[in-house]
Design a protein around this motif. Structure first.
Motif, mmCIF file in Angstrom:
data_model
loop_
_atom_site.group_PDB
_atom_site.id
_atom_site.type_symbol
_atom_site.label_atom_id
_atom_site.label_comp_id
_atom_site.label_asym_id
_atom_site.label_seq_id
_atom_site.Cartn_x
_atom_site.Cartn_y
_atom_site.Cartn_z
ATOM 1 N N GLU A 125 0.838 -1.197 0.000
ATOM 2 C CA GLU A 125 0.000 0.000 0.000
ATOM 3 C C GLU A 125 0.877 1.252 0.000
ATOM 4 O O GLU A 125 2.030 1.215 0.427
ATOM 5 C CB GLU A 125 -0.895 0.022 1.243
ATOM 6 N N LEU A 126 0.314 2.351 -0.478
ATOM 7 C CA LEU A 126 0.953 3.662 -0.409
ATOM 8 C C LEU A 126 -0.087 4.630 0.138
ATOM 9 O O LEU A 126 -1.218 4.678 -0.380
ATOM 10 C CB LEU A 126 1.407 4.097 -1.809
ATOM 11 N N TYR A 127 0.252 5.376 1.171
ATOM 12 C CA TYR A 127 -0.699 6.277 1.828
ATOM 13 C C TYR A 127 -1.968 5.533 2.259
ATOM 14 O O TYR A 127 -3.061 6.078 2.225
ATOM 15 C CB TYR A 127 -1.102 7.434 0.909
ATOM 16 N N CYS B 122 -4.223 6.220 -7.305
ATOM 17 C CA CYS B 122 -4.224 5.779 -5.894
ATOM 18 C C CYS B 122 -4.680 6.924 -4.989
ATOM 19 O O CYS B 122 -5.875 7.228 -4.964
ATOM 20 C CB CYS B 122 -2.898 5.146 -5.498
ATOM 21 N N ALA B 123 -3.772 7.585 -4.269
ATOM 22 C CA ALA B 123 -4.166 8.601 -3.282
ATOM 23 C C ALA B 123 -3.966 10.010 -3.837
ATOM 24 O O ALA B 123 -3.098 10.238 -4.676
ATOM 25 C CB ALA B 123 -3.337 8.425 -2.014
ATOM 26 N N CYS C 158 2.438 18.660 2.684
ATOM 27 C CA CYS C 158 1.642 17.525 2.226
ATOM 28 C C CYS C 158 0.411 17.313 3.120
ATOM 29 O O CYS C 158 0.546 17.079 4.324
ATOM 30 C CB CYS C 158 2.504 16.262 2.229
ATOM 31 N N VAL C 159 -0.762 17.407 2.515
ATOM 32 C CA VAL C 159 -2.019 17.102 3.199
ATOM 33 C C VAL C 159 -2.790 16.147 2.295
ATOM 34 O O VAL C 159 -3.014 16.452 1.115
ATOM 35 C CB VAL C 159 -2.867 18.375 3.434
ATOM 36 N N MET C 160 -3.175 14.990 2.830
ATOM 37 C CA MET C 160 -3.896 14.028 2.007
ATOM 38 C C MET C 160 -5.326 14.511 1.765
ATOM 39 O O MET C 160 -5.957 15.101 2.638
ATOM 40 C CB MET C 160 -3.931 12.645 2.672
ATOM 41 N N ASP C 161 -5.789 14.245 0.563
ATOM 42 C CA ASP C 161 -7.154 14.584 0.161
ATOM 43 C C ASP C 161 -7.973 13.299 0.230
ATOM 44 O O ASP C 161 -7.493 12.244 -0.209
ATOM 45 C CB ASP C 161 -7.105 15.128 -1.275
ATOM 46 N N GLN C 162 -9.177 13.376 0.764
ATOM 47 C CA GLN C 162 -9.980 12.159 0.917
ATOM 48 C C GLN C 162 -10.775 11.826 -0.344
ATOM 49 O O GLN C 162 -11.621 10.920 -0.329
ATOM 50 C CB GLN C 162 -10.909 12.288 2.128
ATOM 51 N N ARG C 163 -10.530 12.548 -1.438
ATOM 52 C CA ARG C 163 -11.195 12.178 -2.687
ATOM 53 C C ARG C 163 -10.668 10.833 -3.177
ATOM 54 O O ARG C 163 -9.512 10.472 -2.920
ATOM 55 C CB ARG C 163 -10.989 13.246 -3.758
ATOM 56 N N PRO D 198 -6.887 7.456 2.504
ATOM 57 C CA PRO D 198 -5.521 7.944 2.406
ATOM 58 C C PRO D 198 -5.057 8.586 3.711
ATOM 59 O O PRO D 198 -5.791 9.345 4.326
ATOM 60 C CB PRO D 198 -5.591 8.967 1.280
ATOM 61 N N ARG D 199 -3.859 8.271 4.100
ATOM 62 C CA ARG D 199 -3.282 8.867 5.313
ATOM 63 C C ARG D 199 -1.852 9.286 4.998
ATOM 64 O O ARG D 199 -1.210 8.771 4.085
ATOM 65 C CB ARG D 199 -3.298 7.853 6.465
ATOM 66 N N GLU D 200 -1.408 10.258 5.777
ATOM 67 C CA GLU D 200 -0.063 10.782 5.558
ATOM 68 C C GLU D 200 1.006 9.756 5.952
ATOM 69 O O GLU D 200 0.792 8.933 6.830
ATOM 70 C CB GLU D 200 0.132 12.071 6.350
ATOM 71 N N GLU D 201 2.142 9.843 5.280
ATOM 72 C CA GLU D 201 3.290 9.026 5.634
ATOM 73 C C GLU D 201 4.434 9.959 5.970
ATOM 74 O O GLU D 201 4.423 11.133 5.575
ATOM 75 C CB GLU D 201 3.666 8.097 4.475
ATOM 76 N N ASN D 202 5.414 9.471 6.695
ATOM 77 C CA ASN D 202 6.515 10.337 7.103
ATOM 78 C C ASN D 202 7.242 10.922 5.896
ATOM 79 O O ASN D 202 7.628 12.060 5.870
ATOM 80 C CB ASN D 202 7.511 9.545 7.967
ATOM 81 N N ASP D 203 7.383 10.104 4.878
ATOM 82 C CA ASP D 203 8.128 10.499 3.685
ATOM 83 C C ASP D 203 7.122 10.830 2.594
ATOM 84 O O ASP D 203 6.630 9.927 1.919
ATOM 85 C CB ASP D 203 9.039 9.329 3.286
ATOM 86 N N ALA D 204 6.774 12.106 2.455
ATOM 87 C CA ALA D 204 5.797 12.499 1.448
ATOM 88 C C ALA D 204 6.349 12.205 0.064
ATOM 89 O O ALA D 204 7.455 12.606 -0.270
ATOM 90 C CB ALA D 204 5.484 13.981 1.570
ATOM 91 N N ARG D 205 5.603 11.464 -0.745
ATOM 92 C CA ARG D 205 6.092 11.023 -2.047
ATOM 93 C C ARG D 205 5.159 11.528 -3.116
ATOM 94 O O ARG D 205 3.990 11.209 -3.103
ATOM 95 C CB ARG D 205 6.149 9.495 -2.071
#
Ligand SMILES: [Fe+2]
Length: 264
Positions: A21-23, A212-213, A222-227, A256-263
């Motif tokens: 998985e990613l995010y 994906c996310a 980096c802020v994840m979007d829930q779309r 989608p959730r944030e990860e330490n290493d924004a990619r």
């Protein structure tokens, strides 16, 4: 000459291990669901363009899964590398039997030019002098038909500081080439995992949600979007105009959730 139907999917971020998985999004499952939904959402595409970040881990397995996902889709698949890809591996694994790596193509009455903006080990993009020269050569070779240029990194800021800092470093040089070639009517990109649509003279500059996310528009960091995962359909008309819309997956495949290493 009829309207050309084009499908863009972007940033699938596949892994050699298809369960990864990613995010928080299962990227292989999400990619297959998006592809099925996008193909069913309108007329059969005349061509499919995938604007980079196909493999997240630069593995042959990721590109193999990518290839398998298009079995029976009935349209040529044009691919180009993103910052996460391995261009040499892509050119080896994705440049035959229905797949074309970079280069140019003619689809109905329109031309496509697919560019490589990959910089080894970096998140930002750059068009090497040779690639800028190739763009001009390909535009000349396609003649005066309308053209859609495809690349991974957007050429202009999209309004998120953290993403704009890793955009196309020589976007100005790219736009100068477009200014000299009024047959270019559109540019499609990926990288920013969000929808963006800006008219610049006769050219429509577009980016497209990831399969994906997504990242929230207009943020400093980096802020994840829930779309949900998405795709873009384009109708390229014979008079050189284009119509386009983004489609979203109705089935949600993860939060989608944030990860330490924004990619990107
Ligand atoms: Fe990406």
């Amino acid at each position: 000459m009829q309207t050309v139907q084009l499908l863009q999917v972007t940033d699938p971020h596949l892994f050699g291990n298809s369960s990864r998985e990613l995010y928080g999004v299962h990227t292989a499952k999400s990619f297959r669901l998006v592809l099925a939904a996008a193909l069913a959402d309108g007329p059969r595409p005349d061509a499919i363009v995938v604007t980079g970040d196909i493999g997240d881990d630069c593995s042959a397995g990721a590109y193999g899964q990518f290839r398998d996902a298009f079995a029976g889709c009935g349209a040529p698949v044009h691919v180009l590398p993103g910052n996460h890809d391995d261009p040499a591996l892509m050119a080896t694994l994705l440049d035959d039997r229905g797949f074309q790596y970079c280069g140019r193509a003619r689809v109905g009455g329109w031309g496509l030019v697919m560019l490589d903006t990959h910089v080894p080990g970096k998140a930002h993009g750059l068009l090497a002098d040779s690639e800028l020269a190739r763009l001009q050569t390909d535009l000349r070779a396609l003649g005066d038909i309308p053209v859609l240029v495809c690349l991974h990194h957007p050429a202009v800021p999209v309004g998120s500081a953290w993403l704009d800092g890793v955009g196309l470093e020589n976007g100005a040089a790219f736009l100068e080439v477009l200014d000299r070639n009024p047959q270019v009517r559109g540019v499609i990109a990926g990288h920013v995992h969000q929808e963006f649509d800006q008219q610049r003279g006769a050219v429509r500059l577009l980016t497209t949600p990831s399969t994906c996310a997504q990242f929230s528009p207009g943020t400093q960091h980096c802020v994840m979007d829930q779309r949900p995962p998405g795709y873009r359909r384009l109708s390229l008309h014979e008079d050189g105009t284009l119509a386009t819309r983004v489609g979203w997956l109705s089935e949600f495949v993860g939060r989608p959730r944030e990860e330490n290493d924004a990619r990107r």
